[in-house]
Write a protein that holds these residues in place. Structure first.
Motif, PDB file in Angstrom:
ATOM      1  N   ASP A 163      -2.903   4.858  -3.137  1.00 47.26           N
ATOM      2  CA  ASP A 163      -3.978   5.720  -2.651  1.00 47.26           C
ATOM      3  C   ASP A 163      -3.627   7.173  -2.956  1.00 47.26           C
ATOM      4  O   ASP A 163      -2.681   7.720  -2.393  1.00 47.26           O
TER       5      ASP A 163
ATOM      6  N   THR B 166      -1.661  -3.415 -10.267  1.00 48.86           N
ATOM      7  CA  THR B 166      -1.788  -2.143  -9.562  1.00 48.86           C
ATOM      8  C   THR B 166      -3.225  -1.642  -9.637  1.00 48.86           C
ATOM      9  O   THR B 166      -3.853  -1.703 -10.686  1.00 48.86           O
ATOM     10  N   VAL B 167      -3.707  -1.129  -8.507  1.00 49.29           N
ATOM     11  CA  VAL B 167      -4.994  -0.445  -8.459  1.00 49.29           C
ATOM     12  C   VAL B 167      -4.755   0.927  -7.833  1.00 49.29           C
ATOM     13  O   VAL B 167      -4.180   1.033  -6.748  1.00 49.29           O
TER      14      VAL B 167
ATOM     15  N   VAL C 265      -6.413   4.000  -6.093  1.00 49.36           N
ATOM     16  CA  VAL C 265      -7.649   4.180  -5.326  1.00 49.36           C
ATOM     17  C   VAL C 265      -7.791   5.629  -4.861  1.00 49.36           C
ATOM     18  O   VAL C 265      -6.808   6.345  -4.693  1.00 49.36           O
TER      19      VAL C 265
ATOM     20  N   VAL D 247      -9.576   2.072  -0.654  1.00 51.26           N
ATOM     21  CA  VAL D 247      -8.610   0.991  -0.443  1.00 51.26           C
ATOM     22  C   VAL D 247      -9.314  -0.358  -0.318  1.00 51.26           C
ATOM     23  O   VAL D 247      -8.865  -1.358  -0.884  1.00 51.26           O
TER      24      VAL D 247
ATOM     25  N   GLY E  87     -10.350  -1.525  -3.615  1.00 49.80           N
ATOM     26  CA  GLY E  87      -9.135  -1.848  -4.368  1.00 49.80           C
ATOM     27  C   GLY E  87      -8.588  -3.214  -3.988  1.00 49.80           C
ATOM     28  O   GLY E  87      -8.172  -3.990  -4.850  1.00 49.80           O
TER      29      GLY E  87
ATOM     30  N   LEU F   6       0.842  -1.191   0.000  1.00 49.91           N
ATOM     31  CA  LEU F   6       0.000   0.000   0.000  1.00 49.91           C
ATOM     32  C   LEU F   6       0.875   1.238   0.000  1.00 49.91           C
ATOM     33  O   LEU F   6       1.743   1.398   0.855  1.00 49.91           O
TER      34      LEU F   6
ATOM     35  N   LEU G  47      -1.523  -1.244  -4.186  1.00 49.26           N
ATOM     36  CA  LEU G  47      -2.578  -0.239  -4.090  1.00 49.26           C
ATOM     37  C   LEU G  47      -1.910   1.122  -3.942  1.00 49.26           C
ATOM     38  O   LEU G  47      -1.054   1.295  -3.065  1.00 49.26           O
TER      39      LEU G  47
END
Length: 132
Positions: free
Chosen positions: A48, A77-78, A80, A106, A109, A14, A46
């Motif tokens: 953010d 990969t995301v 968010v 999150v 995600g 993260l 993730l």
């Protein structure tokens, strides 16, 4: 030197961007994140960006590059928490954001990453989560 923290959160990494991104910080994040993906054998990242109110073309390209580098290292990969103004700017700049998954927060995600990894045959631990 200023750095953005990268946290191992269960089976994912993260990255929470809580400062205005400048070019040097974005490049440092790119290097740090790829090193952490390899170190932890992470299959999910993730990013953010909920506190970012504005982006420029360089930062947009860096997000795309980070997602592409992560994919080459076997991690999805995301991004968010994208603010509407950031989404509008990225579209208006005509930046190709292909291959970047997005989610509202999150939690969503992490769900998106789990579904992707489960459906693509990644090994799971005893709790049904992908192993890293």
């Amino acid at each position: 030197m200023e750095r953005i923290p990268i946290l191992k959160m269960g089976e994912f990494l993260l990255v929470t961007i809580q400062v205005d991104m400048h070019d040097r910080l974005a490049l440092t994040l790119q290097d740090d994140l790829t090193e952490q993906i390899v170190k932890w054998h992470a299959h999910g990242v993730l990013i953010d960006i909920s506190t970012l109110e504005m982006v420029d073309s360089f930062i947009g390209r860096m997000l795309s590059n980070i997602a592409n580098m992560a994919r080459l290292l076997d991690a999805q990969t995301v991004v968010v928490g994208m603010q509407p103004s950031v989404a509008i700017t990225l579209v208006e700049l005509g930046l190709p954001m292909k291959g970047i998954r997005t989610a509202l927060d999150v939690e969503k995600g992490m769900q998106s990453l789990r579904v992707y990894l489960d459906s693509n045959g990644y090994p799971q631990d005893g709790n049904g989560s992908p192993k890293i």
